[in-house]
Structure formats: structure tokens, C-alpha cells
Design an enzyme around this catalytic site. Sequence first.
Site, PDB file in Angstrom:
ATOM      1  N   TYR A 286       0.851  -1.185   0.000  1.00  0.00           N
ATOM      2  CA  TYR A 286       0.000   0.000   0.000  1.00  0.00           C
ATOM      3  C   TYR A 286       0.892   1.243   0.000  1.00  0.00           C
ATOM      4  O   TYR A 286       1.709   1.429   0.885  1.00  0.00           O
ATOM      5  CB  TYR A 286      -0.903  -0.007   1.236  1.00  0.00           C
ATOM      6  CG  TYR A 286      -2.137   0.834   1.085  1.00  0.00           C
ATOM      7  CD1 TYR A 286      -2.044   2.209   0.883  1.00  0.00           C
ATOM      8  CD2 TYR A 286      -3.403   0.276   1.151  1.00  0.00           C
ATOM      9  CE1 TYR A 286      -3.171   2.987   0.737  1.00  0.00           C
ATOM     10  CE2 TYR A 286      -4.542   1.056   1.019  1.00  0.00           C
ATOM     11  CZ  TYR A 286      -4.426   2.406   0.811  1.00  0.00           C
ATOM     12  OH  TYR A 286      -5.537   3.184   0.677  1.00  0.00           O
ATOM     13  N   TYR A 334      -1.236   4.883 -10.307  1.00  0.00           N
ATOM     14  CA  TYR A 334      -2.229   4.092 -11.053  1.00  0.00           C
ATOM     15  C   TYR A 334      -3.642   4.537 -10.710  1.00  0.00           C
ATOM     16  O   TYR A 334      -4.349   5.134 -11.526  1.00  0.00           O
ATOM     17  CB  TYR A 334      -2.006   2.615 -10.740  1.00  0.00           C
ATOM     18  CG  TYR A 334      -3.120   1.676 -11.118  1.00  0.00           C
ATOM     19  CD1 TYR A 334      -3.745   1.750 -12.353  1.00  0.00           C
ATOM     20  CD2 TYR A 334      -3.544   0.689 -10.218  1.00  0.00           C
ATOM     21  CE1 TYR A 334      -4.774   0.877 -12.690  1.00  0.00           C
ATOM     22  CE2 TYR A 334      -4.559  -0.188 -10.552  1.00  0.00           C
ATOM     23  CZ  TYR A 334      -5.174  -0.095 -11.778  1.00  0.00           C
ATOM     24  OH  TYR A 334      -6.190  -0.968 -12.098  1.00  0.00           O
TER      25      TYR A 334
END
Length: 390
Positions: A286, A334
Site C-alpha cells: 500500500y 495508477y
Amino acid sequence: MTAEIRGAAAIVGVAEEVSPSGVIDVPVRELEARVITAALADAGLSLRDVDGLCTCTGGTLMHSVELAEYLGIAPRFTDATQTGGASYGLYVEHAAAAIAAGVAETVVIVYASTPRAARKRGEKGLGVFATPERLEWETPYGVMLPISAYALAANRHMATYGTTAEQLAQIAVDTRRWAQRNPLAYLRDPITVEDVLESGFIAEPVHKLECCLVTDGAAAIVMTSADRARELRRPPAMVLGAASAASHAMISQMPDLTVTPGAVSGPAAFRAAGLTPGEIDVVELYDSFTITVLLALEDLGFCAKGEGGPFVGSGALAPGGALPGQTSGGGLAYTHPGAFGAFLLVEATRQLRGDCGERQVPDAHTAVAHGTGGVLSATSTVILGTEATL
């Protein structure tokens, strides 16, 4: 999750829906249904096969039950535990245990959120960090969440271990190199360490290009038993180990700003899998901020505590690096609809299948998907492998 569950369940279908524009202006419920349908089709299954559902997207009291009703299914296993970006790895852990125990056979995990479209419509967020405790004990002192919390952690790591701004910036540079290989990534232009350092502070020492995106998106994961997985159309990503942990809610209560709950969930997941960090081929960590990645690498055991700066500064996470990481382009480049944990699992599964095209890591047989929720508050660590790892 105990070692007895190792290899009992597998991820057999994945799907995500994102837009290079960052905007998907459709109702969240529709977006959930679309990505679930796509993940089931990827697995060669349908809603008729689903008897488990895990989600906490909507923030309502009974979101998993409400979504099941919308889908027209009556699952015997549901989970709506909310630990932010760590929720989706936690769901993998719980679903694997449920499948191993015979409580469910096919479980869908889903996340969808459209904060960017909502912003365009003029809608205001719910202020998930505006809890009574924070409003009393942190907000009056200038804490702007979540960024201030991560800035505190970065400052402490830099002061304690000599980590440099250039080393942290390298994480953003390497992540962008992966995003250049992903046609769906929101940010694809190459950047340099100098670009990161010149992008301005959001909360010192965290620069703008070290912060995650705000985009719309959805992801879904389908899990089933290992035996059934072998009969389906796609190669399974076997669940080898999984564990979750939490240590605090408010950043002022974090026991050590340089140690996350990943120091608990990571070793537990590796013990369950019977693997070591040196046996992992690709990591999906993450990346809400660059410091999140660095702390995860240390706490999971990929480098010693305090050595994360030189490790990431070497370009280890980049294409061709010693430990390819955030291969989709991550939350930094992204997509990041608010909780990126589900997307980590999608990318890890695709890497193990060999489905990632230009960004494929050669000979990837093991992968870690590590989610972080809140303000470094909760973590979930999932270790996946191909059949060759059993």
C-alpha cells in the site's frame, strides 16, 4: 490465519474498473455490480455460485447485506469489517478460514468508490477522520489528516535513522516507472528525484508527488476452495498465508512512529506460509505515501529496521530491481479511490498468472499483498503463490 489453512483456498477471479481520466461517474452500486460480474466471468463462475460476500464500501450499517440484496443473492457468509485499506487482505484471511471450515465455498470481495466524480458533482465527503476523539485531542493542534500523520512518521524515521528525502523520493520515481507500463494508470509521465523534491511540500517532509491520487475505481476478487480452483479456467493464486493486526486509531496514540502493525501481521503471515521474505518474487505494498512503503518493507522483514532508506534508494522496487514492487503503478500513479487494498490483490494475482504484459515480473511464483489502513493504524498481509509453491 493458522498454518493449517495454507493452500486451502485460492483467488480464482479478479477484475478492476478504473479510468485514465480518474473519473467513473456512475452510481457506486452499479460499479460494484459491474466489477463483481467481471471478476466472476474471469473465474468462469456466476452469481449463482456465490455464497460469501465481503465489503465495507458504502459505510452503511449493513452494506454487505444490502449489496447482497441488490445482487439477488443470499450468502451464508458475510463480512463488513472496516479497517480502511487493510480491510481487503483481512477479508482474504477470513474468507480462506471460512472456506477451509466449510462455512462458504465461493466468496466475493469487492470495493468501489467514486470520490472524484462526487467532487465534480459538488458533494462533500463524510470526514472519516473527524471522530470525536480526534476533534478533541488532535484537530485543535493543527493535525490535518491523513497527511499530517504520515508526515510525523516520515520526520521521525528521518531523525532516528538518517533516512533522506532523496531516498523516499526514489519510491515515487520507481513507482512511476511501473505506471508507464500500465495503460490504465492515471499518471504515466516519467519523473526524477529532483521532480519529486521540487513538487512542494504538502506536509513537510512529504512532497506532493509522494502522495497518493484521488480517483474513482473498483476492484473485485473471487475466492474458492483449492480443489474447486483447480477445475476452473484460470491458474489459481493459492493463499499461502495471511494475517492482520492493528495498534491504534489516532496517530498520537501510535506506540512508535517508525513501527506499524505490519511488524505483527507480516511475520505471522510468513510463518503461516512457511516462507521467508527472501523467497518472495514481487510485492504489492500500500503506497498511500512513500513513507508507507518504506515502513512496510522494514516491518515485513525485507530489510532491517532503519535500513529502508538505503534499500529503496538503491532502486530495489523498480522494474528489474531486487524486489519489484507496486507493479501496477500503485496508489501513487495508477489509481486510489480511497482504499487501495483490493487493487493490491488484483495485481498480485495477475503477476502470478503471468497476465501483466509489459510490466510482468519474470518467473513470479510468490507475491505479497500488504494493505495499510487508517493512519498506519491497521495492516493485513497476504502471501500468495502458484501451484508450484505448495
